[in-house]
Design a protein around this motif. Sequence first.
Motif, mmCIF file in Angstrom:
data_model
loop_
_atom_site.group_PDB
_atom_site.id
_atom_site.type_symbol
_atom_site.label_atom_id
_atom_site.label_comp_id
_atom_site.label_asym_id
_atom_site.label_seq_id
_atom_site.Cartn_x
_atom_site.Cartn_y
_atom_site.Cartn_z
ATOM 1 N N GLU A 91 0.938 -1.763 0.051
ATOM 2 C CA GLU A 91 0.106 -0.536 -0.185
ATOM 3 C C GLU A 91 0.769 1.164 -0.454
ATOM 4 O O GLU A 91 0.829 2.567 -0.184
ATOM 5 N N SER A 92 1.908 1.409 0.063
ATOM 6 C CA SER A 92 3.069 1.849 0.299
ATOM 7 C C SER A 92 4.959 2.069 -0.240
ATOM 8 O O SER A 92 4.865 1.313 -0.650
ATOM 9 N N PRO A 93 5.038 2.698 -1.099
ATOM 10 C CA PRO A 93 6.308 2.712 -1.233
ATOM 11 C C PRO A 93 7.443 2.198 -0.442
ATOM 12 O O PRO A 93 7.938 0.967 -0.652
ATOM 13 N N ALA A 94 6.568 2.072 1.608
ATOM 14 C CA ALA A 94 7.853 1.888 2.105
ATOM 15 C C ALA A 94 7.599 0.249 1.892
ATOM 16 O O ALA A 94 8.525 -0.660 2.415
ATOM 17 N N GLU A 95 6.538 0.023 2.328
ATOM 18 C CA GLU A 95 5.883 -1.662 2.323
ATOM 19 C C GLU A 95 6.463 -2.261 0.665
ATOM 20 O O GLU A 95 6.782 -3.875 1.096
ATOM 21 N N THR A 96 5.858 -1.658 -0.339
ATOM 22 C CA THR A 96 6.590 -1.955 -1.548
ATOM 23 C C THR A 96 8.601 -2.473 -1.546
ATOM 24 O O THR A 96 8.638 -3.236 -1.878
ATOM 25 N N LEU A 97 8.764 -1.460 -0.454
ATOM 26 C CA LEU A 97 10.419 -1.632 -0.256
ATOM 27 C C LEU A 97 10.389 -3.313 0.137
ATOM 28 O O LEU A 97 11.547 -4.147 0.016
ATOM 29 N N ILE A 98 10.107 -2.747 1.604
ATOM 30 C CA ILE A 98 10.326 -4.278 2.123
ATOM 31 C C ILE A 98 10.294 -5.407 1.672
ATOM 32 O O ILE A 98 10.423 -6.804 1.584
ATOM 33 N N ARG A 112 7.710 0.803 10.341
ATOM 34 C CA ARG A 112 6.044 0.898 10.336
ATOM 35 C C ARG A 112 5.073 0.439 9.778
ATOM 36 O O ARG A 112 4.508 0.061 10.032
ATOM 37 N N VAL A 113 6.267 -0.797 9.181
ATOM 38 C CA VAL A 113 6.046 -1.520 8.342
ATOM 39 C C VAL A 113 5.856 -3.004 8.540
ATOM 40 O O VAL A 113 7.143 -3.213 9.431
ATOM 41 N N PRO A 114 4.842 -3.279 9.422
ATOM 42 C CA PRO A 114 5.005 -4.633 10.103
ATOM 43 C C PRO A 114 5.665 -5.803 8.931
ATOM 44 O O PRO A 114 5.176 -5.236 8.120
#
Length: 158
Positions: free
Chosen positions: A3-10, A37-39
Motif C-alpha cells: 500500500e505504500s512505497p515502504a511496504e513495496t520496498l520491504i 512502520r511496516v510490519p
Amino acid sequence: MAESPAETLIETLAAASLTLAAAESCTAGLVADLIARVPGASRVFWGSFVTYSVDAKIKLLGVDADTIRRYGAVSRETAAAMAEGALEKSGAGAAVSVTGLAGPDGDGSGQRVGTVWIGTARRGFPVEAVVYHYTGDRSAIRNAAAADAIAELLKKLN
C-alpha cells in the motif's frame, strides 16, 4: 499487495533476499522510521546510522575526511561514500544515504537550503547519487527527502 512505497520496498528486499542499511544525516532517522512502520520490516531492515555531524560520517561510516573537505558534506561524493560505508559497516546487501541542507540556515558552502543528495548502493552494482532541490520549511524538506530516499532505493532494486 503493498500500500505504500515502504511496504513495496520491504517486499522487494525480501523477494531478493537482501537486507538494508540506511545512513542518514539531515533526515536523522526518518527513513528508518518509514521502513520500521511496516510490519515485518525486521526481516530485511538491518538498521540506520544517524550521522548528523561530519565527525559521525567519518567515525561511523568511514567517510574519508578529505572527501568532505574537498566536496563538502552535502555532495554527490559524500552521499556515495555514506552509502558505501553503510554497506561495509553493516554487511547489508543494499544501502541508502541522505545528506542535505534542511534549513532554515545554510552551511556556508553556498548551496541553497533544500539541496539534498540521496545515495543508493547494492552489492555488485555501482553506487549512485542523485540531487534533489526541495522547497518548503525544514520539516517539509526532511519528510520529502525521506520519501524520495525510499523511491530512489526502489529504482536501484528494480
